[in-house]
Design a protein around this motif. Structure first.
Motif, PDB file in Angstrom:
ATOM      1  N   LEU A   1       2.959   7.454 -18.165  1.00 49.61           N
ATOM      2  CA  LEU A   1       2.336   6.160 -18.240  1.00 49.61           C
ATOM      3  C   LEU A   1       1.682   5.900 -16.897  1.00 49.61           C
ATOM      4  CD1 LEU A   1       5.253   3.854 -20.024  1.00 49.61           C
ATOM      5  CD2 LEU A   1       3.246   5.278 -21.035  1.00 49.61           C
ATOM      6  N   ILE A   2       0.729   5.325 -16.816  1.00 52.06           N
ATOM      7  CA  ILE A   2      -0.139   4.875 -15.652  1.00 52.06           C
ATOM      8  C   ILE A   2      -0.355   3.217 -16.045  1.00 52.06           C
ATOM      9  CG2 ILE A   2      -2.431   4.502 -14.448  1.00 52.06           C
ATOM     10  CD1 ILE A   2      -1.090   7.224 -13.891  1.00 52.06           C
ATOM     11  N   GLY A   3       0.010   2.518 -14.796  1.00 51.27           N
ATOM     12  CA  GLY A   3       0.001   0.907 -15.142  1.00 51.27           C
ATOM     13  C   GLY A   3      -0.327   0.219 -13.825  1.00 51.27           C
ATOM     14  N   THR A   4      -0.418  -1.151 -14.206  1.00 48.09           N
ATOM     15  CA  THR A   4      -0.278  -1.791 -12.849  1.00 48.09           C
ATOM     16  C   THR A   4       0.479  -2.858 -13.029  1.00 48.09           C
ATOM     17  OG1 THR A   4      -2.006  -3.285 -11.502  1.00 48.09           O
ATOM     18  CG2 THR A   4      -2.168  -3.533 -13.938  1.00 48.09           C
ATOM     19  N   LYS A   5       0.978  -3.837 -11.550  1.00 46.73           N
ATOM     20  CA  LYS A   5       1.853  -4.670 -11.641  1.00 46.73           C
ATOM     21  C   LYS A   5       1.547  -5.686 -10.936  1.00 46.73           C
ATOM     22  CE  LYS A   5       6.691  -5.168 -10.504  1.00 46.73           C
ATOM     23  NZ  LYS A   5       8.241  -4.657 -10.013  1.00 46.73           N
ATOM     24  N   PHE A   6       1.800  -7.217 -11.278  1.00 38.60           N
ATOM     25  CA  PHE A   6       1.492  -8.301 -10.906  1.00 38.60           C
ATOM     26  C   PHE A   6       2.765  -8.928 -10.584  1.00 38.60           C
ATOM     27  CE2 PHE A   6      -1.655  -7.273 -13.991  1.00 38.60           C
ATOM     28  CZ  PHE A   6      -2.741  -7.022 -13.297  1.00 38.60           C
TER      29      PHE A   6
ATOM     30  N   VAL B   1      -0.682  -0.058  -8.299  1.00 39.04           N
ATOM     31  CA  VAL B   1      -0.687   1.028  -9.481  1.00 39.04           C
ATOM     32  C   VAL B   1       0.399   1.800  -9.372  1.00 39.04           C
ATOM     33  CG1 VAL B   1      -2.297   2.751 -10.298  1.00 39.04           C
ATOM     34  CG2 VAL B   1      -3.484   0.917  -9.180  1.00 39.04           C
ATOM     35  N   PHE B   2       0.903   2.248 -10.644  1.00 38.60           N
ATOM     36  CA  PHE B   2       2.050   3.017 -10.553  1.00 38.60           C
ATOM     37  C   PHE B   2       1.771   4.234 -11.555  1.00 38.60           C
ATOM     38  CE2 PHE B   2       2.946  -0.536 -13.507  1.00 38.60           C
ATOM     39  CZ  PHE B   2       3.461   0.199 -14.321  1.00 38.60           C
TER      40      PHE B   2
ATOM     41  N   ILE C   1       0.803  -1.282  -0.056  1.00 41.07           N
ATOM     42  CA  ILE C   1      -0.024  -0.108   0.006  1.00 41.07           C
ATOM     43  C   ILE C   1       0.986   1.254  -0.121  1.00 41.07           C
ATOM     44  CG2 ILE C   1      -1.607   1.230   1.391  1.00 41.07           C
ATOM     45  CD1 ILE C   1      -2.752  -1.527   2.043  1.00 41.07           C
ATOM     46  N   LEU C   2       1.990   1.164   0.736  1.00 36.95           N
ATOM     47  CA  LEU C   2       2.757   2.380   0.725  1.00 36.95           C
ATOM     48  C   LEU C   2       3.566   2.622  -0.778  1.00 36.95           C
ATOM     49  CD1 LEU C   2       4.572   2.003   4.293  1.00 36.95           C
ATOM     50  CD2 LEU C   2       2.654   3.552   3.806  1.00 36.95           C
ATOM     51  N   PRO C   3       3.467   3.777  -0.905  1.00 37.40           N
ATOM     52  CA  PRO C   3       3.975   4.289  -2.198  1.00 37.40           C
ATOM     53  C   PRO C   3       5.698   4.098  -2.250  1.00 37.40           C
ATOM     54  CG  PRO C   3       3.418   6.457  -0.767  1.00 37.40           C
ATOM     55  CD  PRO C   3       2.888   5.340  -0.244  1.00 37.40           C
ATOM     56  N   THR C   4       6.153   3.626  -3.323  1.00 43.53           N
ATOM     57  CA  THR C   4       7.568   3.381  -3.470  1.00 43.53           C
ATOM     58  C   THR C   4       7.953   4.185  -4.649  1.00 43.53           C
ATOM     59  OG1 THR C   4       7.107   1.673  -4.829  1.00 43.53           O
ATOM     60  CG2 THR C   4       7.239   0.981  -2.999  1.00 43.53           C
TER      61      THR C   4
ATOM     62  N   GLY D   1      10.592 -10.433  -6.353  1.00 41.24           N
ATOM     63  CA  GLY D   1      11.416  -9.653  -7.608  1.00 41.24           C
ATOM     64  C   GLY D   1      10.957  -9.705  -8.867  1.00 41.24           C
ATOM     65  N   VAL D   2       9.995 -10.592  -9.304  1.00 40.77           N
ATOM     66  CA  VAL D   2       9.560 -10.874 -10.613  1.00 40.77           C
ATOM     67  C   VAL D   2       8.115 -10.290 -10.580  1.00 40.77           C
ATOM     68  CG1 VAL D   2       9.292 -12.557 -12.203  1.00 40.77           C
ATOM     69  CG2 VAL D   2      11.063 -13.013 -10.847  1.00 40.77           C
ATOM     70  N   GLY D   3       8.088  -9.347 -11.685  1.00 43.44           N
ATOM     71  CA  GLY D   3       6.659  -8.848 -11.845  1.00 43.44           C
ATOM     72  C   GLY D   3       6.354  -8.655 -13.366  1.00 43.44           C
ATOM     73  N   LEU D   4       5.146  -8.821 -13.551  1.00 39.57           N
ATOM     74  CA  LEU D   4       4.529  -8.218 -15.123  1.00 39.57           C
ATOM     75  C   LEU D   4       4.031  -7.071 -14.955  1.00 39.57           C
ATOM     76  CD1 LEU D   4       3.979  -9.212 -17.917  1.00 39.57           C
ATOM     77  CD2 LEU D   4       1.866 -10.550 -17.023  1.00 39.57           C
ATOM     78  N   ARG D   5       4.164  -6.053 -15.797  1.00 40.65           N
ATOM     79  CA  ARG D   5       3.644  -4.865 -15.854  1.00 40.65           C
ATOM     80  C   ARG D   5       2.762  -4.479 -17.032  1.00 40.65           C
ATOM     81  NH1 ARG D   5       7.333  -1.822 -17.118  1.00 40.65           N
ATOM     82  NH2 ARG D   5       9.052  -3.246 -16.799  1.00 40.65           N
TER      83      ARG D   5
END
Length: 196
Positions: A101-106, A65-66, A21-24, A110-114
């Motif tokens: 860009l606005i996106g989401t990450k799953f 969300v980023f 939840i905290l922003p990074t 250390g491995v993620g799909l955006r």
């Protein structure tokens, strides 16, 4: 003893939830190739040519969300082909590109799909044209200094490395005269490295 394990399990779950939840904030460098093509009406056709780009990206986000602004210099190349006589004319642009860009990450560990999308603003720094007589009268010296497009893309993050693939749809006409209406579409592939 069970209550101690339960306490630590709750603390761990709470920590993981708050980390999502905290922003990074992340910052990195990026380089890659683009494959450009003019979108024209009638009279001319175009084929893809390869150019290159490189620059910086940043990512701010939380809760999956980023927001990802980028800044890079891009060299875009394309061939403009006269339908009347088949004459091939080369056009090259150097531009300063700013995707927002606005996106989401799953993902996890250390491995993620955006997936992401958003507008891109280009400031054309230079255009070099090798135009024959058939196209020179229409295009030579008549390109605008800026362009707007929209990007759609996906990426894969593995630790500090990232791989991106995007399609960029030109929204604004590049030529000032309005004939023929000419937009620049392209595909990009790139590799990035997170430094922060």
């Amino acid at each position: 003893m069970k209550s101690i394990y339960l306490f630590f399990a709750c603390m761990f779950v709470g920590f993981c939830a708050s980390a999502q939840i905290l922003p990074t904030f992340q910052l990195g460098v990026k380089a890659g190739a683009n494959f450009s093509k003019f979108d024209t009406e009638n009279t001319f056709s175009s084929d893809n040519r390869t150019g290159f780009y490189g620059g910086l990206w940043a990512r701010v986000g939380g809760a999956g969300v980023f927001f990802q602004p980028e800044l890079y210099v891009s060299g875009k190349k394309t061939n403009l082909i006269s339908d009347a006589n088949g004459q091939v004319n080369q056009v090259r642009f150097t531009s300063l590109d700013v995707p927002l860009l606005i996106g989401t990450k799953f993902g996890a560990a250390g491995v993620g799909l955006r997936i992401n999308t958003g507008p891109m603003f280009s400031l054309i720094l230079d255009d070099q044209q090798s135009l024959g007589q058939a196209t020179g009268n229409v295009f030579s010296g008549n390109f605008k200094d800026q362009a707007i497009s929209w990007q759609f893309g996906a990426g894969l993050d593995i630790k500090k490395l990232s791989i991106d693939a995007r399609y960029e749809l030109g929204l604004s006409k590049l030529n000032k005269d309005g004939y023929p209406p000419t937009k620049l579409n392209l595909f990009t592939i790139g590799i990035g490295y997170r430094i922060l």
